[in-house]
Motif scaffolding. Structure first.
Motif, PDB file in Angstrom:
ATOM      1  N   SER A  34      -5.552   1.387   8.413  1.00  0.00           N
ATOM      2  CA  SER A  34      -6.792   0.856   7.870  1.00  0.00           C
ATOM      3  C   SER A  34      -7.718   0.500   9.031  1.00  0.00           C
ATOM      4  O   SER A  34      -7.330   0.578  10.190  1.00  0.00           O
ATOM      5  N   ASP A  41      -4.238  -9.052  -0.804  1.00  0.00           N
ATOM      6  CA  ASP A  41      -3.512  -7.980  -1.487  1.00  0.00           C
ATOM      7  C   ASP A  41      -3.599  -8.169  -2.997  1.00  0.00           C
ATOM      8  O   ASP A  41      -3.282  -7.270  -3.760  1.00  0.00           O
ATOM      9  N   ASN A  59     -10.532  -6.602   0.920  1.00  0.00           N
ATOM     10  CA  ASN A  59      -9.504  -5.935   0.123  1.00  0.00           C
ATOM     11  C   ASN A  59      -9.108  -4.608   0.752  1.00  0.00           C
ATOM     12  O   ASN A  59      -9.938  -3.714   0.912  1.00  0.00           O
ATOM     13  N   GLN A  60      -7.834  -4.512   1.098  1.00  0.00           N
ATOM     14  CA  GLN A  60      -7.303  -3.242   1.581  1.00  0.00           C
ATOM     15  C   GLN A  60      -6.819  -2.429   0.397  1.00  0.00           C
ATOM     16  O   GLN A  60      -6.781  -2.908  -0.728  1.00  0.00           O
ATOM     17  N   SER A  84       2.984  -2.414  -2.739  1.00  0.00           N
ATOM     18  CA  SER A  84       1.913  -1.501  -3.157  1.00  0.00           C
ATOM     19  C   SER A  84       1.977  -0.188  -2.381  1.00  0.00           C
ATOM     20  O   SER A  84       1.748   0.881  -2.943  1.00  0.00           O
ATOM     21  N   ASP A 119       6.338  -8.955   0.259  1.00  0.00           N
ATOM     22  CA  ASP A 119       4.877  -8.901   0.351  1.00  0.00           C
ATOM     23  C   ASP A 119       4.334  -7.869  -0.625  1.00  0.00           C
ATOM     24  O   ASP A 119       4.796  -6.727  -0.640  1.00  0.00           O
ATOM     25  N   SER A 120       3.315  -8.247  -1.381  1.00  0.00           N
ATOM     26  CA  SER A 120       2.784  -7.276  -2.335  1.00  0.00           C
ATOM     27  C   SER A 120       2.101  -6.118  -1.608  1.00  0.00           C
ATOM     28  O   SER A 120       1.997  -5.026  -2.153  1.00  0.00           O
ATOM     29  N   PHE A 121       1.675  -6.330  -0.360  1.00  0.00           N
ATOM     30  CA  PHE A 121       1.126  -5.207   0.400  1.00  0.00           C
ATOM     31  C   PHE A 121       2.188  -4.113   0.563  1.00  0.00           C
ATOM     32  O   PHE A 121       1.932  -2.935   0.306  1.00  0.00           O
ATOM     33  N   SER A 122       3.391  -4.535   0.952  1.00  0.00           N
ATOM     34  CA  SER A 122       4.472  -3.565   1.157  1.00  0.00           C
ATOM     35  C   SER A 122       4.861  -2.871  -0.151  1.00  0.00           C
ATOM     36  O   SER A 122       5.074  -1.657  -0.180  1.00  0.00           O
ATOM     37  N   PRO A 148      -3.574  -0.643  -0.129  1.00  0.00           N
ATOM     38  CA  PRO A 148      -2.222  -0.194   0.237  1.00  0.00           C
ATOM     39  C   PRO A 148      -1.694   0.917  -0.671  1.00  0.00           C
ATOM     40  O   PRO A 148      -0.994   1.807  -0.199  1.00  0.00           O
ATOM     41  N   LYS A 189      -3.405 -13.111   6.951  1.00  0.00           N
ATOM     42  CA  LYS A 189      -2.430 -12.725   5.940  1.00  0.00           C
ATOM     43  C   LYS A 189      -2.637 -13.614   4.718  1.00  0.00           C
ATOM     44  O   LYS A 189      -2.675 -14.834   4.835  1.00  0.00           O
ATOM     45  N   ASP A 202       0.098   1.747   8.189  1.00  0.00           N
ATOM     46  CA  ASP A 202      -0.363   0.363   8.293  1.00  0.00           C
ATOM     47  C   ASP A 202      -0.520  -0.110   9.738  1.00  0.00           C
ATOM     48  O   ASP A 202      -1.589  -0.544  10.120  1.00  0.00           O
TER      49      ASP A 202
END
Lengths: 325, 325
Positions: free
Chosen positions: B163, B276, B291-292, B81, B76-79, B294, B247, B150
């Motif tokens: 967040s 993300d 938009n979060q 980032s 996941d690009s969230f992770s 991360p 998601k 998170d």
């Protein structure tokens, strides 16, 4: 600091079990003892306020059960797929793969290799960015199991897992050239340091004598400037044109804007390149991509590092995991 | 095995320098000595065939300069980032962040936390998947600096970076409801174990009394089955409908097919959710996403774990990095 004077033998003695049982308990292998035994060990640990000393334990066992995986960019799905493939083999064998991120920086790559050499990792799987064999040897400074993958290293003493970058690029280039796409625009990260990109470009050059090459520095580039350059090339061309991404990221970044600017007229433009995901055809349904198999490459690297750790000697110096077009 | 009997003092003695200088050399800090000194140390290391023992070194220094970062899914690009933000703070301070992948599995999460506790990491930054405070304490088994991020942990003894999931979901839901989107389809990974997803869903539920909820198991799902379900809901609805991705991954997976099936008629459908990347608006230009940040969350976690390592006590128990809509 009571904990400093207590060791695993004290715990075993108080719980009336073997030190091996305490060790199993500490590793969470509760299925290898009765609940009553686990309870006795837990009570002894609590009573003695025992804290296992990881460094001391590793000095005795001479293993950390951790494998360092250095990738060129943790944000690239290619790199994370390599890592997932590695995990798929190592975790069932009780090893923990730890991902370290070069972040496309040669200076960081050297620092990470150095740090791995000085730490307690049992092995290193490296996706080299720009380091050659001499540099890696100099930084790692100790004998340890090493596998490299994705980027070809010349005269390497370590087994490597690579893809068929030249052949598959040549195959794709021939396909489009025969379809009448006589102009080509290539989007790539800098090729100077990365053998993979050089091989892909060489495959294209073996078919196309002239290439509109747009090299983009991953950490410093001007999106608008590149769009302007693309627009210029497309407007000046009267031939059918192939836009080829040596790296998927650049297609994902620039295609949507080219589409909304109306610059991609069907039939005159085709899209291709190396893909790690299914996203390019989602944006441009006609795209015909090259798909590599990073997960399989990672899996193979995991298999081979276990063989090195077990001191098996019949490991192929080079394993090719071919891409599809 | 000559190397086993040689230690850093022997190297220092032969090179006629301090052990600190040898240590600096081994860490690659060549800018802190003259080239002549570096050469003397290198010659002594070569002559004695000295291999530094990482475990022994760590037993003396009591630091590995490595921080474990456990994320829920390395793909996941969230992770990733989060990880990049952490690296941005820790690397300049001489720490190496090592990413460990829970791979959306609670069993693996427990195993990784256990392994970190038994290894020589100087600290742990954890993106919890499903473990509660008691489970984490039980697995980690030693006092170490810990930051979570998170996912909210109830009654946590460790500082956490989160967040504003409820508030921002509510804000987005209100916006679309007021625009006349009275039906809502929500695509999500299972909510049972993840507080973040629960809070996002609760924010939506505070506005929408009825929700078409499609929960998708990340490791076992039938793409075609979900498309069929989506088609059914869209065909049965006569109202303007919001498709909301708790998601991003699920929007990226299903939107392209919904578009090519002609199921998303403009004006009647709007797309939103947590993003993300910039890819959803690339596929569906009208999408309005949450938009979060991360990378910022990771950076803050890096700052706070350094404070814990330096035993500073005035760290806020909860830091909120708000998302944008």
């Amino acid at each position: 600091m009571v904990s400093k004077t207590v060791n695993i033998k004290d715990v075993a003695h108080l719980a009336q079990v073997s030190t091996a049982t305490v060790s199993r308990y500490l590793h969470g292998e509760l299925n290898r003892m009765t609940p009553a035994t686990a309870q006795k060990v837990a009570a002894a640990i609590d009573k003695l306020n025992y804290v296992p000393n990881a460094a001391a334990r590793q000095l005795i066992t001479n293993t950390s059960k951790t494998i360092a995986v250095i990738v060129v960019n943790a944000a690239d799905s290619f790199s994370t797929s390599l890592f997932k493939g590695i995990c798929s083999v190592l975790e069932p064998e009780g090893y923990i793969p730890a991902l370290l991120d070069t972040d496309s920086s040669q200076a960081k790559e050297k620092k990470l290799i150095n740090s791995v050499g000085l730490s307690t990792y049992d092995g290193l799987i490296l996706q080299p960015l720009g380091s050659d064999v001499a540099t890696i040897k100099e930084e790692v400074r100790r004998q340890m199991p090493i596998i490299t993958l994705d980027r070809n290293l010349d005269y390497s003493p370590w087994p490597q897992i690579i893809s068929n970058n030249f052949d598959i690029s040549q195959k794709a280039a021939r396909y489009f050239y025969q379809q009448g796409f006589q102009d080509i625009i290539v989007l790539t990260s800098p090729t100077a340091i990365a053998s993979t990109r050089q091989q892909r470009l060489a495959g294209l050059k073996s078919v196309y004598q002239q290439i509109n090459l747009i090299e983009i520095d991953e950490n410093h580039y001007d999106h608008h400037h590149i769009i302007t350059e693309l627009r210029q090339i497309l407007k000046n061309s009267s031939k059918k044109t192939l836009i080829f991404g040596i790296k998927e990221r650049w297609l994902l970044e620039f295609l949507p804007e080219l589409i909304s600017l109306g610059l991609l007229k069907d039939n005159n433009i085709q899209i291709s390149g190396f893909a790690d995901t299914q996203l390019v055809p989602a944006i441009w349904p006609g795209a015909k991509m090259i798909n590599q198999h990073p997960w399989q490459m990672g899996k193979q690297a995991g298999i081979q590092i276990l063989q090195l750790i077990k001191k098996k000697s019949d490991i192929s110096p080079t394993t090719i995991i071919p891409a599809n077009f």
